[in-house]
Write a protein that holds these residues in place. Structure first.
Motif, short mmCIF file in Angstrom:
data_model
loop_
_atom_site.label_atom_id
_atom_site.label_comp_id
_atom_site.label_asym_id
_atom_site.label_seq_id
_atom_site.Cartn_x
_atom_site.Cartn_y
_atom_site.Cartn_z
N ARG A 71 0.81 -1.22 0.00
CA ARG A 71 0.00 0.00 0.00
C ARG A 71 0.84 1.27 0.00
O ARG A 71 0.59 2.19 -0.76
N SER A 123 -11.61 -5.02 4.84
CA SER A 123 -10.41 -4.92 4.01
C SER A 123 -9.24 -4.27 4.74
O SER A 123 -8.12 -4.31 4.26
N LEU A 124 -9.50 -3.64 5.88
CA LEU A 124 -8.41 -3.05 6.65
C LEU A 124 -7.79 -4.05 7.62
O LEU A 124 -6.73 -3.81 8.18
N THR A 126 -5.78 -7.26 8.24
CA THR A 126 -4.83 -8.04 7.45
C THR A 126 -5.23 -9.50 7.29
O THR A 126 -4.88 -10.13 6.30
N TYR A 129 -7.61 -9.37 4.30
CA TYR A 129 -7.20 -8.52 3.19
C TYR A 129 -6.76 -9.42 2.04
O TYR A 129 -5.73 -10.08 2.12
N ASP A 133 -9.02 -6.86 -2.52
CA ASP A 133 -8.99 -5.68 -1.65
C ASP A 133 -7.78 -4.80 -2.01
O ASP A 133 -7.87 -3.58 -2.01
N HIS A 134 -6.67 -5.45 -2.32
CA HIS A 134 -5.46 -4.73 -2.69
C HIS A 134 -5.68 -3.97 -4.00
O HIS A 134 -5.27 -2.82 -4.15
N TYR A 137 -7.82 -0.99 -3.26
CA TYR A 137 -7.01 0.06 -2.66
C TYR A 137 -6.28 0.85 -3.74
O TYR A 137 -6.27 2.07 -3.72
#
Length: 140
Positions: A71, A123-124, A126, A129, A133-134, A137
């Motif tokens: 991220r 999604s926050l 880990t 995730y 989700d990545h 983001y």
């Protein structure tokens, strides 16, 4: 199979083109109205916005962005490209069927294109995730 990958890639690219924003900046209603879909001009020689204005595609290729960058690195990369004037970032959604992101989350179940590996949850968090989700983001 390839057709689906192309469609997913185009949807991602379209989402990036129509949804680019600074992560610390919220858009006003007026700013949202200026975002327009990109179309092919009637003469098929250039891209144009919905209002007819030409659109110059200045793209950078970050094919493996979802696989290689976390991220923090994604944010730094987009900030750098924005400062350099790029208005399109081209990314492969699925480089290979066994692709996984920098966090080790695979995109597909048993490398099958029709079975994305989606983990329910926040999604926050880990633990939940996932690859998708990545990607969300990166688009946001």
């Amino acid at each position: 199979m390839i057709h689906r990958i192309v469609i997913i890639g185009w949807l991602l690219l379209s989402s990036v083109l129509l949804g680019c924003k600074d992560k610390n900046e919220s858009r006003s209603h007026e700013q949202l109205e200026t975002l327009q879909p990109i179309e092919i001009a009637d003469n098929a020689h250039f891209f144009k916005r919905a209002n007819g204005d030409p659109f110059f595609w200045l793209g950078d290729t970050a094919w493996l962005l979802l696989k290689k960058l976390d991220r923090e690195a994604i944010s730094a990369y987009f900030d750098d490209r924005k400062k350099k004037g790029f208005n399109v970032i081209q990314v492969m959604v699925l480089h290979t069927l066994d692709v996984e992101n920098v966090y080790g989350s695979k995109a597909l179940i048993e490398d099958q294109i029709n079975t994305p590996k989606v983990i329910a949850g926040d999604s926050l968090n880990t633990a939940s995730y996932d690859y998708w989700d990545h990607m969300a983001y990166a688009i946001d």
